[in-house]
Motif scaffolding. Structure first.
Motif: not given
Length: 581
Positions: A84-113
């Motif tokens: 259970t711990r491994t599953t939550i760490q892996v899947l939760g980590g993947v979701a968190g990384l996606v959120v972090a990357f997309v949010s940072a990328l979109y924020s940078a592009l938003y500010l750029q525009r």
């Protein structure tokens, strides 16, 4: 040894309220059916690649989807061997990384525009990353934020302060980025997911207090609400008459409704096979909106876009995969521990969000990140398998039954095709489907600008190459004299070739079979105009969205390949239509 197993089995049954043998049989069948539906979807995708008029574009789309198929197949088996711990760490980590990357990328592009900052760094990124649309960002965040939120909930329950603080900041940034996209479909999806979680919490609370005596009322009310909302949505898409009654005046909403309605006719044309992967943009332009250049790249509805490019079989297979994933997960939810229950709830909320949001958007499926549409089924299959193994650990009888998985797989593989055949309307639709595919391959495989200015040019000059497609349409009419696809397609070919009497005969029959089809009405109005019947032409065009210059394109066609008298008659009808707008 046997007595120990029996004792453990009895304890699980009493503490979890589940019959282990039945649970194993059911989850084996359900998992097998999920695999079968996935195989059916994969087979439909392969067919859609093989029939596409643009092999290169279709192959790109296929490879973009292939990773998703692999992950769905692998997820349940990986989950069985993870704690259970491994599953939550892996899947939760993947979701968190996606959120972090997309949010940072979109924020940078938003500010750029907004600030006009330098953009040389973005030139090194892939196309989807260097300029992601608002809708694409919204779809990704809408299905990853619930999973990240569940991971945050778990960290808070376990009193892991630093991790909770980090995840809270991450979820907050993701939520801000989602709000910045302005996606109403994503907000509606998250609202529906919140309602689902609230319903589950309320049901559980009532069950503890009233021992299920009144739960049927709550369940009935919820199901009536869901079914009612679905019926309203379907009625709105199917019936233009409801637009005025409901006071719909927003141009964006009306144009999207028009697109969905046009999609339904095209889906009927390519019912079994789809139009081919990557074909939607020119299929819309050529056979729905009668334009000679790309106009709309996807259906702004995942389900309609899937059915258009890959056929109704693919749509049924996808719905089957979602249904079996949900059933498999709900079974695990009943016996999972507290931590895994929270994570499963987050996954179900993500799935609910995607299902609702997909009613209004298909940007993710159309993009090079198309495999991400499998994100929520894969997470749920993985985490549910982990939950089953953790809850029933040590019981030999809890192992999956290969025979039942195989039976479920066969059922899932065959069900979409059999159901599609059952409601298809008979062999006539199959013949019309083959004719539509062949016509698309000949016309769109040949048509390119600037060598060709109009699709009608292809139809006029390549009449011999279109004969096989016309034969399929004639075969469809022999089986069903009212078959709308065959009549509309034959009418379009005859109109391009100047056989106006034959075109009118076919288009009148198509109009009688489906009076809402916009392409039929536009072409029939054109014939009335060429006959000098201005009133009939205007009446046929009234209510159509002709804002993309469709009538101007037809005027150009007759100026280039028609006669002066035809140009004059068409212009008279166009001017009369414009005066009444």
């Amino acid at each position: 040894m046997v007595s120990r197993i029996d004792a453990g089995r009895s304890e699980v049954e009493q503490s979890k309220g589940v019959n282990v043998d039945i649970s194993v049989r059911l989850r084996s069948i359900v998992l097998g059916a999920g695999y079968g539906f996935t195989l059916s979807l994969l087979a439909a995708t392969v067919v859609a690649v093989s029939i596409a008029y643009d092999e290169g574009k279709a192959s790109e789309r296929f490879y973009a989807l292939l990773g998703g198929f692999v992950i769905v197949f692998a997820a349940p088996w990986i989950g069985r061997y993870c704690s259970t711990r491994t599953t939550i760490q892996v899947l939760g980590g993947v979701a968190g990384l996606v959120v972090a990357f997309v949010s940072a990328l979109y924020s940078a592009l938003y500010l750029q525009r907004g600030w006009g900052a330098v953009n040389f760094a973005w030139s090194f990124l892939p196309e989807w990353a260097s300029g992601p649309s608002d809708n694409l960002v919204a779809q990704i965040l809408a299905i990853t934020l619930p999973v990240s939120g569940a991971t945050l909930w778990i960290a808070a329950v376990q009193k892991r302060g630093l991790l909770s603080l980090l995840l809270g900041a991450l979820v907050g940034c993701g939520a801000i980025a989602l709000v910045a996209t302005g996606s109403r479909g994503a907000f509606l999806g998250l609202l529906a997911a919140g309602g689902m979680v609230g319903y589950g919490w309320l049901r559980e609370a009532l069950n503890r207090r009233f021992q299920s005596r009144w739960l049927w009322l709550l369940d009935g009310a919820v199901w009536l609400s869901v079914v009612g909302a679905a019926l309203v949505y379907v009625a709105l898409v199917a019936s233009p008459r409801l637009d005025a009654r409901l006071g719909l005046q927003d141009e964006s909403a009306l144009s999207r409704l028009d697109l969905w309605r046009s999609s339904l006719s095209l889906i009927a044309d390519y019912y079994f096979t789809g139009s081919g992967l990557g074909a939607a943009v020119m299929v819309y332009a050529t056979y729905a909106y009668l334009l000679h250049v790309p106009y709309l790249y996807h259906a702004h509805n995942f389900y309609l876009h899937l059915a258009l490019e890959q056929g109704v079989v693919a749509l049924l297979a996808w719905l089957g995969l979602v249904a079996t994933t949900a059933i498999y997960t709900l079974g695990a939810l009943r016996i999972a521990g507290r931590t895994m229950r929270i994570f499963l709830i987050g996954g179900l909320a993500a799935l609910c969000t995607f299902l609702v949001h997909s009613l209004f958007e298909a940007e993710l499926f159309y993009s090079s990140l198309a495999a991400f549409v499998f994100f929520t089924p894969a997470i749920l299959l993985w985490s549910a398998s982990t939950a089953y193994e953790a809850a029933l650990e040590g019981l030999q009888s809890t192992q999956f039954s290969d025979a039942l998985i195989g039976a479920g797989m066969i059922a899932g593989l065959m069900a979409p095709l059999l159901l599609a055949i059952l409601v298809s309307g008979g062999p006539a639709r199959w013949e019309a489907n083959l004719g539509a595919v062949l016509q698309t391959q000949v016309e769109l495989g040949t048509y390119q600008r600037p060598p060709w200015s109009f699709q009608d040019e292809v139809r006029r000059r390549l009449g011999a190459e279109l004969k096989p497609a016309q034969e399929y349409f004639e075969a469809a009419l022999a089986l069903d004299p009212a078959q709308p696809t065959a009549h509309r397609r034959l009418g379009a070919i005859a109109l391009a070739q100047g056989a106006f009497a034959r075109a009118k005969e076919h288009l009148l029959a198509a109009y009688a079979a489906d009076p809402r089809d916009r392409a039929t009405r536009q072409m029939l109005g054109e014939i009335y105009a060429l006959e000098g019947d201005v009133d009939a032409a205007v009446q046929m065009w009234r209510g159509l969205d002709l804002s993309q210059g469709q009538l101007m394109v037809r005027e150009w066609w007759y100026q280039a390949f028609g006669e002066p008298e035809q140009v004059e008659k068409l212009n008279n009808a166009i001017r009369a239509y414009q005066r009444l707008r």
